[in-house]
Design an enzyme around this catalytic site. Structure first.
Site, short mmCIF file in Angstrom:
data_model
loop_
_atom_site.label_atom_id
_atom_site.label_comp_id
_atom_site.label_asym_id
_atom_site.label_seq_id
_atom_site.Cartn_x
_atom_site.Cartn_y
_atom_site.Cartn_z
N SER A 1 -59.49 -20.55 4.40
CA SER A 1 -60.67 -20.53 5.28
C SER A 1 -61.88 -19.97 4.55
O SER A 1 -61.76 -19.46 3.43
CB SER A 1 -60.39 -19.67 6.53
N GLY A 2 -63.03 -20.07 5.19
CA GLY A 2 -64.23 -19.37 4.77
C GLY A 2 -64.63 -19.56 3.32
O GLY A 2 -64.69 -20.67 2.79
N ILE A 3 -64.92 -18.44 2.68
CA ILE A 3 -65.45 -18.45 1.32
C ILE A 3 -64.44 -19.05 0.34
O ILE A 3 -64.80 -19.85 -0.54
CB ILE A 3 -65.84 -17.00 0.92
N ASP B 1 -48.89 -14.39 -0.63
CA ASP B 1 -49.30 -13.27 0.23
C ASP B 1 -49.58 -12.11 -0.71
O ASP B 1 -48.65 -11.59 -1.34
CB ASP B 1 -48.18 -12.93 1.23
N VAL B 2 -50.83 -11.72 -0.84
CA VAL B 2 -51.19 -10.74 -1.86
C VAL B 2 -50.58 -9.36 -1.57
O VAL B 2 -50.55 -8.51 -2.45
CB VAL B 2 -52.73 -10.62 -2.05
N TYR C 1 -62.71 -0.50 4.47
CA TYR C 1 -63.15 -1.76 3.86
C TYR C 1 -64.11 -1.48 2.71
O TYR C 1 -63.95 -1.98 1.60
CB TYR C 1 -63.82 -2.64 4.92
N LYS D 1 -63.64 -2.15 -1.35
CA LYS D 1 -64.52 -3.03 -2.14
C LYS D 1 -65.22 -2.26 -3.26
O LYS D 1 -65.43 -2.80 -4.34
CB LYS D 1 -65.53 -3.71 -1.22
N THR E 1 -68.61 -16.65 8.23
CA THR E 1 -67.23 -17.14 8.20
C THR E 1 -66.50 -16.51 9.40
O THR E 1 -67.10 -15.80 10.19
CB THR E 1 -66.53 -16.69 6.92
P1 NAI Z 1 -61.93 -15.25 6.04
O1 NAI Z 1 -61.25 -14.35 7.00
O2 NAI Z 1 -62.32 -16.61 6.48
O3 NAI Z 1 -61.10 -15.40 4.69
C1 NAI Z 1 -60.21 -14.45 4.20
C2 NAI Z 1 -59.04 -15.18 3.64
O4 NAI Z 1 -58.13 -14.26 3.04
C3 NAI Z 1 -58.29 -15.94 4.74
O5 NAI Z 1 -58.04 -17.26 4.30
C4 NAI Z 1 -57.03 -15.14 4.90
O6 NAI Z 1 -55.93 -15.92 5.32
C5 NAI Z 1 -56.84 -14.63 3.46
N1 NAI Z 1 -55.92 -13.49 3.41
C6 NAI Z 1 -55.96 -12.34 4.14
N2 NAI Z 1 -54.90 -11.59 3.84
C7 NAI Z 1 -54.19 -12.25 2.90
C8 NAI Z 1 -53.00 -11.99 2.20
N3 NAI Z 1 -52.27 -10.87 2.43
N4 NAI Z 1 -52.55 -12.88 1.31
C9 NAI Z 1 -53.24 -14.02 1.07
N5 NAI Z 1 -54.37 -14.35 1.73
C10 NAI Z 1 -54.83 -13.46 2.62
O7 NAI Z 1 -63.22 -14.44 5.55
P2 NAI Z 1 -64.21 -14.70 4.35
O8 NAI Z 1 -65.50 -14.24 4.82
O9 NAI Z 1 -64.07 -16.05 3.81
O10 NAI Z 1 -63.67 -13.63 3.27
C11 NAI Z 1 -63.33 -13.96 1.94
C12 NAI Z 1 -63.60 -12.76 1.05
O11 NAI Z 1 -65.00 -12.50 1.05
C13 NAI Z 1 -62.91 -11.48 1.52
O12 NAI Z 1 -62.43 -10.75 0.40
C14 NAI Z 1 -64.05 -10.71 2.16
O13 NAI Z 1 -63.83 -9.31 2.15
C15 NAI Z 1 -65.21 -11.13 1.28
N6 NAI Z 1 -66.51 -10.92 1.91
C16 NAI Z 1 -66.88 -11.60 3.03
C17 NAI Z 1 -68.12 -11.36 3.60
C18 NAI Z 1 -68.59 -12.06 4.83
O14 NAI Z 1 -69.65 -11.69 5.37
N7 NAI Z 1 -67.92 -13.09 5.34
C19 NAI Z 1 -69.05 -10.37 3.01
C20 NAI Z 1 -68.56 -9.74 1.82
C21 NAI Z 1 -67.34 -10.01 1.30
#
Ligand code: NAI
Length: 257
Positions: free
Chosen positions: A21-23, A68-69, A161, A165, A196
């Site tokens: 998902s997302g980023i 799964d990290v 969090y 980071k 996201t």
């Molecule tokens: P998201 O929730 O859409 O994506 C996070 C992804 O990490 C998901 O696909 C989820 O399934 C996966 N994930 C979570 N735990 C996991 C695990 N144990 N093993 C494998 N995969 C796992 O959110 P987003 O926004 O795409 O986040 C991606 C990264 O960007 C994260 O590290 C987040 O902290 C970082 N980030 C996001 C921001 C935002 O505003 N959306 C801002 C700054 C950083």
């Protein structure tokens, strides 16, 4: 100047964690678009099938691998599966998997603290370590840790969090120091507020208007806003860059006074 040669990723093999998902999902498509073969890694690979099919139909090389990290025993096999499906060593890692906990410091219970640190810090550490060992053996590579502006500045309600980071940024620097001699570059991107699923927490909390006022460009980011920084760090264009932490945040980390 040949921009394709500078920023292109032809012949490279990449792995993106948290790619369902997302980023992560977006960046996997970006890397593929730049020419890399890409492994999309996530806990549930069925959530990746559509994205992989779309990439393959567009002529890219892509596969889905379970990861799964927080379960270290899944990390090595994820890299093995990716390398065998894509026919080459992982030379680019986008270390993206992460979770958010938003709430007061005094309210966060031990289980939640562990969940955040195990995913965002220990999980990212172990995935990066697995990648680094392989890249060092192969003569080089690029690791991009997805940190956050929360690791650069103090933001309320994000204690564990933000700590995870900030630690990931410091890990990036130490890794960069230790791995430079092996041809492995390690950098971090620090997204601001990107729209996201994770951002939904702030929307649900009615915080969007307040947050927007703190962003000089007065808009939230989209995953595509990270493309430039990530392609720079992943490609030869970033060959003299290691140990950096680049904010991509519409100016959020700046302040008027
Ligand atoms: P998201 O929730 O859409 O994506 C996070 C992804 O990490 C998901 O696909 C989820 O399934 C996966 N994930 C979570 N735990 C996991 C695990 N144990 N093993 C494998 N995969 C796992 O959110 P987003 O926004 O795409 O986040 C991606 C990264 O960007 C994260 O590290 C987040 O902290 C970082 N980030 C996001 C921001 C935002 O505003 N959306 C801002 C700054 C950083």
């Amino acid at each position: 100047m040949n921009l394709q040669a500078l920023f292109g990723l032809d012949g490279r093999v990449a792995l993106v964690s948290g790619a369902s998902s997302g980023i992560g999902l977006h960046l996997a498509k970006t890397l593929a678009g730049a020419g890399a073969a890409v492994a999309l890694a996530a806990r549930r690979t069925d959530r990746l099938d559509a994205a992989v099919a779309e990439l393959v139909a567009a002529g890219h090389r892509a596969c889905a691998v379970p990861l799964d990290v927080t379960r270290s025993e899944t990390i090595g096999p994820a890299f093995d599966a990716a390398e065998s499906a894509l026919g080459g060593g992982i030379g680019i890692l986008v270390n993206n998997a992460g979770i958010l906990y938003a709430g007061r410091f005094v309210d966060q219970d031990e289980a939640e603290v562990s969940r955040v640190l195990d995913t965002n810090l220990k999980g990212a550490f172990l995935v990066a370590q697995t990648a680094a060992r392989r890249m060092a053996r192969a003569g080089g590579g690029a690791i991009i840790n997805v940190a956050s502006t929360a690791g650069l500045r103090a933001a309320g309600f994000l204690s564990s969090y933000a700590a995870s980071k900030a630690a990931l940024i410091q890990l990036t620097r130490v890794m960069a120091l230790e791995l430079a001699g092996k041809g492995v570059r390690v950098n971090a991107v620090c997204p601001g507020n990107i729209e996201t699923d994770m951002h939904q927490t702030f929307r649900d909390g009615g915080l969007e208007e307040t947050l927007l006022k703190r962003i000089p460009q007065r808009r939230f980011g989209q995953p595509a806003d990270l493309d430039g920084a990530v392609l720079l760090l992943a490609s030869d264009a970033g060959r003299y860059m290691t140990g950096t932490a680049i904010p991509v945040d519409g100016g959020q980390t700046l302040s008027w006074m």
